[in-house]
Structure formats: C-alpha cells, structure tokens
Design a protein around this motif. Structure first.
Motif: not given
Length: 389
Positions: A336, A339-344, A349
């Motif tokens: 969080v 600032g990672l999105n769900e795809e990343e 990850y």
C-alpha cells in the motif's frame, strides 16, 4: 455419558527448605540487572548441570528476588537471595504442558533432578498447591447451569458475575462467567483453600493459544461440533496443610486422591436442583458421575499420552504461523505504501520482496545478526529440545 478425553494434574507448586549456592545467586543477580537495563529477559545457565532458564527484571511476591523460567515444557523457579539453608528459599511451579506430557512420578523425578543440576541444597519439601483437571467431550446441547450446583453447607462460595457487584455478600451461590447469553464457567470456593471450576476448555485453549490440547484430545481445532468441558479441582496451601496435614511428596502420594474425592462429594453438579426436595438425594449429573468414576482411579499415573517432542513441535508450528501472519501483514502494508496495484502484486511482488529482503539482510548484516541472536534467546525452549526429552 460424557467421554473422558484427558485427566491429569494441571498445576503443581512446591517449596523447598534450602538454598542455591553463592555462585548461582551471583549469576542470577547479574542477569536480573542486565534484564532491567535491556528490558529483555536474559537467557543464562546455572549449576553444575548447566540448567538453562530465562531471568526477567522482576522477582515474585513472598520475598523471592529471582525468577528462573525453564520454558513452556519446564518449570518456573523462584529463589530468595539467601544462602541460609534453614529458610524456605526455593519454590517451583510446574508448567501445564510439562504436566500433560508426564505422569506425577516423572514430574517429581524431574524436579529433584533440576535441584541437583542447579547445585541447590534442598532439605525438605512442602506442597503448596495441586490442581487436577478432567476434560470431557460433552453431548450436543450441553449447557452449564448454575442452579444445578450444590455446595456443602459448610462451604463458603462467593458470587462473581461478568459485571462485578462489589456489594454482594452472598455465600451460597457459585461464581460465574458469562459470554453473551451462555454460561462459560462456574467457580466454587476460594484459593488458597479449596476450589472447583467447571468451564469451556475448548474456548479457553483457543483464547490462551495452547493448541497442543487439541492434539491431546485428538480433535480438529476447526471442528466446532466437539464441545470440551473441563472440571478442575484445586487444592491450595490451606486445604492441603491445615485440613489434611499434607506436606511432603509422600503425604501427597498417600492422600491427594482422598482430598479430591471428598471435594467431589461436598461440591456436586446435579441433574435438576429444582426437582429435588432433598438436595442430598439429588441425582448427580452424568458429568459428575464421570468425575466420580475417574477420581477413584490412580490419579498419580494419569498423563496425556503425548511425548514432549510432540508438544514442542505443535508450539513451534504455532509460532511459525504467527510469524508468517506478521510477514504477510507487513507485506500488505508495504504494498500500500509503495502504491502497488493488484496486477503488480499478483505478478511478481513476492519474488521482488524476497530479493529486497535478502539485499537488506546482506547490507545490514550486523543489525540482522543482533535481531537473530535476540530471537534465538527468546525462542530457546521452542527450538531446543531439553536433554530429558
């Protein structure tokens, strides 16, 4: 009929007339001072047998300057800062997991061996407290009812509810603890005298994070259809010494069964208190019938059937799960912040996090090693089997 899942001593406390030798007392003093400075319990060894134990920065009430804890599969020892062997300088409280894995005779031998290994002089012993517990698998629909408790006319029983009523002076109602609308425990009596408690042991094992009990019972912790209730008989110093003149190990072995059997007669759980015109003739509840049957057997030979290594492995797995939960929680928080999105997160990850963690360990080797040493000291008894295991 309730099914007995486990029976055995749950608490054993003994004091000894005697003392540690000066060199061991000095080690304890230094460890206590260091614990106060670092705010961390210190792992030390004392005596010719090099007994390992954690020493905190505090002592215990009763004049005991030092606490020496040999782990969840061992005992909590307390010592006065004195070499005067005419005084009662030594006391021990055996851990519940240790009592579950060994019979009384094995526990007595372990205590005596500890005293020898610590280089202490012990002239005589005095039993301070002994609790005996029985765990029963109860039928579906069983609910505890305070009105079905019968206490002997000479018993002084105080009332205690989830919201304490300081003005209550009642003597003939059991202490109770509620969870929502369901009664979870009833306590009759007061320590250090005589006490009986009936409570929901399944919930207690979950809340106190003692998962080895489910292994003892051979029950899946996730199986909510299995209801385990414990009946526990507690005998404190006043009950043991003043009433039964029970002090030594020999006294204990000769008479402790009588202590609990007499208690089970004076404190009873009956089928339906309201239906009996003469309480003394009331029919015991099947739970109390099972209690009476098991108290008539050889209490000194009861044990869970688990070996110490099995209990240690369960505790180790529990601790590993706790650390993984912490790692996952921290990883989520880091994602969080980054600032990672769900795809990343779903792609790589975990792999990138592992590489970054390895890099940080290598670049801050001294800091990681310090943390590692602290963890090794803290978890010593979780990862290192005792010589007698």
């Amino acid at each position: 009929m309730p099914e007995l899942l486990y029976a055995g001593f749950d608490t054993l406390e003994v004091s000894f007339q005697g003392a540690l030798k000066s060199e061991s007392l000095e080690v304890l003093r230094n460890a206590k001072d260091e614990a106060a400075k670092t705010r961390e319990d210190q792992l030390i060894e004392i005596g010719p047998g090099k007994v390992n134990g954690h020493v905190p920065a505090h002592g215990m009430t009763g004049g005991y300057a030092f606490v020496f804890d040999t782990g969840f599969m061992g005992e909590q020892w307390t010592f006065m800062d004195s070499e005067d062997t005419s005084r009662w300088n030594i006391a021990v409280k055996v851990r519940a997991a240790n009592l579950a894995a060994h019979s009384y005779q094995e526990i007595k031998a372990r205590i005596q061996q500890r005293l020898t290994d610590m280089g202490s002089i012990a002239l005589q012993e005095s039993i301070r407290r002994a609790d005996f517990a029985m765990d029963f698998l109860m039928p579906e629909g069983f609910e505890l009812n305070q009105n079905q408790v019968v206490a002997h006319s000479h018993s002084k029983v105080s009332s205690h509810w989830s919201e304490k009523d300081a003005s209550s002076e009642k003597q003939n109602y059991p202490s109770t603890v509620f969870r929502g609308r369901k009664l979870e425990s009833i306590t009759i009596g007061k320590m250090p005298g005589r006490q009986v408690i009936i409570y929901n042991k399944r919930k207690a094992a979950i809340e106190k994070q003692t998962p080895f009990w489910f292994k003892v019972w051979n029950i899946d912790p996730k199986d909510t259809t299995k209801h385990v209730w414990r009946v526990e008989f507690r005998a404190g110093k006043k009950e043991l010494k003043d009433k039964y003149n029970l002090r030594s190990f020999k006294d204990f072995e000769d008479s402790i069964g009588d202590v609990y059997c007499n208690t089970a007669e004076k404190v009873r759980y009956i089928n339906d208190r309201e239906s009996a015109s003469n309480i003394s003739r009331a029919i015991p509840h099947p739970l109390w019938q099972a209690v009476a049957i098991n108290l008539e057997l050889n209490l000194l030979e009861y044990r869970s059937g688990l070996i110490p290594g099995q209990i240690r492995e369960i505790i180790r797995e529990q601790q590993e799960n706790i650390y993984w939960q912490q790692i996952q929680g921290n990883a989520a928080g880091l994602a969080v912040v980054k600032g990672l999105n769900e795809e990343e997160i779903n792609s790589n990850y975990g792999e990138r996090l592992g590489l970054q963690l390895q890099s940080r360990i290598q670049s801050e080797q001294s800091s990681f090693q310090s943390s590692l040493l602290r963890a090794q000291r803290k978890l010593h008894f979780t990862t290192t089997p005792a010589p007698s295991d």
